[in-house]
Design an enzyme around this catalytic site. Structure first.
Site, mmCIF file in Angstrom:
data_model
loop_
_atom_site.group_PDB
_atom_site.id
_atom_site.type_symbol
_atom_site.label_atom_id
_atom_site.label_comp_id
_atom_site.label_asym_id
_atom_site.label_seq_id
_atom_site.Cartn_x
_atom_site.Cartn_y
_atom_site.Cartn_z
ATOM 1 N N ASP A 289 11.268 25.076 -4.162
ATOM 2 C CA ASP A 289 10.317 24.520 -3.184
ATOM 3 C C ASP A 289 10.969 24.013 -1.897
ATOM 4 O O ASP A 289 12.150 23.677 -1.859
ATOM 5 C CB ASP A 289 9.485 23.407 -3.824
ATOM 6 C CG ASP A 289 10.328 22.291 -4.453
ATOM 7 O OD1 ASP A 289 11.443 22.583 -4.939
ATOM 8 O OD2 ASP A 289 9.887 21.132 -4.444
ATOM 9 N N GLU B 189 10.525 20.706 -7.288
ATOM 10 C CA GLU B 189 11.532 19.662 -7.550
ATOM 11 C C GLU B 189 11.216 18.407 -6.741
ATOM 12 O O GLU B 189 11.489 17.291 -7.168
ATOM 13 C CB GLU B 189 12.937 20.170 -7.196
ATOM 14 C CG GLU B 189 14.065 19.266 -7.670
ATOM 15 C CD GLU B 189 14.252 17.991 -6.853
ATOM 16 O OE1 GLU B 189 14.495 16.933 -7.469
ATOM 17 O OE2 GLU B 189 14.135 18.043 -5.609
ATOM 18 N N GLU B 190 10.611 18.606 -5.568
ATOM 19 C CA GLU B 190 10.429 17.496 -4.623
ATOM 20 C C GLU B 190 9.188 16.658 -4.894
ATOM 21 O O GLU B 190 8.935 15.705 -4.172
ATOM 22 C CB GLU B 190 10.330 18.043 -3.186
ATOM 23 C CG GLU B 190 11.543 18.842 -2.706
ATOM 24 C CD GLU B 190 12.698 17.939 -2.278
ATOM 25 O OE1 GLU B 190 12.566 16.716 -2.352
ATOM 26 O OE2 GLU B 190 13.730 18.499 -1.885
ATOM 27 N N ARG C 95 30.660 14.707 -10.872
ATOM 28 C CA ARG C 95 30.752 13.364 -11.420
ATOM 29 C C ARG C 95 30.288 13.378 -12.867
ATOM 30 O O ARG C 95 29.116 13.583 -13.156
ATOM 31 C CB ARG C 95 29.906 12.364 -10.647
ATOM 32 C CG ARG C 95 30.116 10.965 -11.215
ATOM 33 C CD ARG C 95 29.364 9.876 -10.504
ATOM 34 N NE ARG C 95 29.703 8.617 -11.142
ATOM 35 C CZ ARG C 95 30.723 7.823 -10.777
ATOM 36 N NH1 ARG C 95 31.473 8.158 -9.758
ATOM 37 N NH2 ARG C 95 30.975 6.717 -11.426
ATOM 38 N N HIS D 224 17.051 17.102 4.089
ATOM 39 C CA HIS D 224 15.758 16.502 4.502
ATOM 40 C C HIS D 224 15.738 16.219 6.014
ATOM 41 O O HIS D 224 14.977 15.374 6.477
ATOM 42 C CB HIS D 224 15.416 15.230 3.703
ATOM 43 C CG HIS D 224 15.151 15.488 2.253
ATOM 44 N ND1 HIS D 224 14.183 14.840 1.522
ATOM 45 C CD2 HIS D 224 15.719 16.357 1.389
ATOM 46 C CE1 HIS D 224 14.178 15.285 0.272
ATOM 47 N NE2 HIS D 224 15.112 16.206 0.168
HETATM 48 NI NI NI Z 1 17.041 19.065 -3.352
#
Ligand code: NI
Length: 395
Positions: free
Chosen positions: A82, A140-141, A181, A367
């Site tokens: 997306d 996902e958003e 990580r 973003h």
């Molecule tokens: Ni993303």
């Protein structure tokens, strides 16, 4: 041997994957509306002769590449599809053609890298044992996260993957590098919606009203105690209110104030306790002032937990792939990511793909309307995904 084949194929397919990325970037679609993107992905899989199933949780796709003894082990690779409601400001040949929509979080890159890995793994299917499951997920958003819907639709069953990998673009690191990580990496993210209601009235006669503005101000300040006094200082937590709305003018006490915010942390037990404390404090504070209140904290994404053993191995594989100088350790971060849902079902590893050019170009953050990448990162992305899958199948 297999590593050099993967690298050769990453070079060989680079132009093709770059063109795929340009097409997806130019035709971005918002969360849960990835109809044309999914059709485009399905078309590529079909061309390469890879079995797939479309229409999972709406626009999601799963595909399977079977090696020798396909039932033996299974590794999943995931990409999100997306885009965001942002107007692109880059002047590039593959600029977004959908007004107000842009791949500003690099999900076009993730999808392209997964298609590249699929192409490579499909060529090498006689050279590995087990199967690789490719997951192209929607939304996902956007709450509740396409990952949670894909899991509910059964993508982690039949066969159940032994582990799962995903990558995410990272403009803070240069192309050709990756970052890892182990353990807790990204925060849980829950939204908070509070509506305070009281009796409105004249500003000069506060004793005849319930001052919702004063209650809201006290509440916002008081709720910060959840971070400063209630949270274990060793567990990162953040509470931010991004919206407060109420009132019209200088001399009227308004009947209603709305507050919205987000609470993020890294510990699932504490997350639930914090939600309860925020609710209790809000109800009792408003009661003390005689105000009515509703509070909702719908469950958002859990924290991204990178399985330490799997991630430790992935770091070794990355050292072999990219050279240890190009493999970076990452800090925790309080942003959210719905890959987290998978990591609470099976061992997962979510790593970062460096996308800037020599720390000089392509530095716009995700973003942002100027976000773009040094596309040589596509080679690292598709190669690393294929390389991780083949190593994980063996380990
Ligand atoms: Ni993303």
């Amino acid at each position: 041997m297999i590593l050099s084949k993967i690298k050769e194929k990453s070079e060989l397919y680079f132009t093709e994957i770059q063109e795929i990325r340009h097409h997806i970037h130019a035709h971005p679609e918002l969360s849960f509306h990835e109809v044309n993107t999914a059709a485009f992905i399905a078309d590529k899989l079909k061309t390469w002769g890879i079995k797939y199933q479309a229409g999972i949780a709406g626009t999601g796709i799963i595909a399977i590449i079977e090696g020798r003894e396909p039932g033996k082990r299974c590794i999943a690779l995931r990409a999100d599809m997306d885009a965001l409601p942002i107007e692109e400001k880059n002047e590039i040949t593959y600029k977004s053609q959908n007004k107000g929509v842009m791949h500003a979080c690099g999900h076009d890159v993730h999808t392209s890298c997964l298609l590249g890995a699929a192409h490579i793994l499909n060529d090498l299917r006689d050279e590995f044992t087990g199967s690789v499951k490719l997951i192209f997920q929607p939304g996902e958003e956007m709450h509740p996260g396409g990952a949670s819907l894909m899991i509910a639709a059964g993508v982690l069953e039949n066969p159940r993957p032994d582990s799962i990998f995903a990558l995410h673009v990272y403009p803070a690191l240069p192309a050709g590098t990756v970052g890892f990580r182990p353990g807790k990496y990204m925060a849980s993210a829950d939204e908070i919606y509070i509506t305070i209601e009281g009796k409105g009235g004249h500003a000069a006669l506060p004793h005849q009203s319930v001052d919702t503005i004063a209650v809201a101000a006290f509440l916002i300040t008081g709720l910060q105690q959840v971070v400063s006094r209630k949270a274990n200082p060793l567990i990162p937590s953040v509470l931010t209110f991004g919206k407060i709305q109420g009132g019209f003018t200088t001399n009227v006490i308004p009947e209603k104030v709305e507050i919205q915010g987000t609470f993020r942390t890294m510990d699932e037990k504490w997350r639930k306790e914090a939600h309860q404390w925020i609710k209790d404090f809000t109800l009792s504070t408003c009661a003390a002032y005689g105000a009515q209140v509703t509070i909702e904290i719908p469950e958002g994404y859990p924290c991204v937990y990178n399985d330490p053993e799997l991630t430790g191995k992935a770091i070794e594989w990355a050292n072999a792939f990219a050279g240890s100088a190009n493999v970076h350790a990452l800090d925790m971060r309080m942003t959210g990511e719905d890959f987290s849902f998978y990591t609470h079902h099976i061992p997962g590893c979510f790593f970062r793909l460096g996308t800037n050019r020599d720390n000089k170009e392509f530095l716009a953050p995700v973003h942002n309307a100027h976000f773009d990448i040094d596309e040589s990162a596509l080679k690292t992305g598709m190669g690393m995904m294929a390389w991780c899958a083949l190593n994980a199948l063996k380990s």
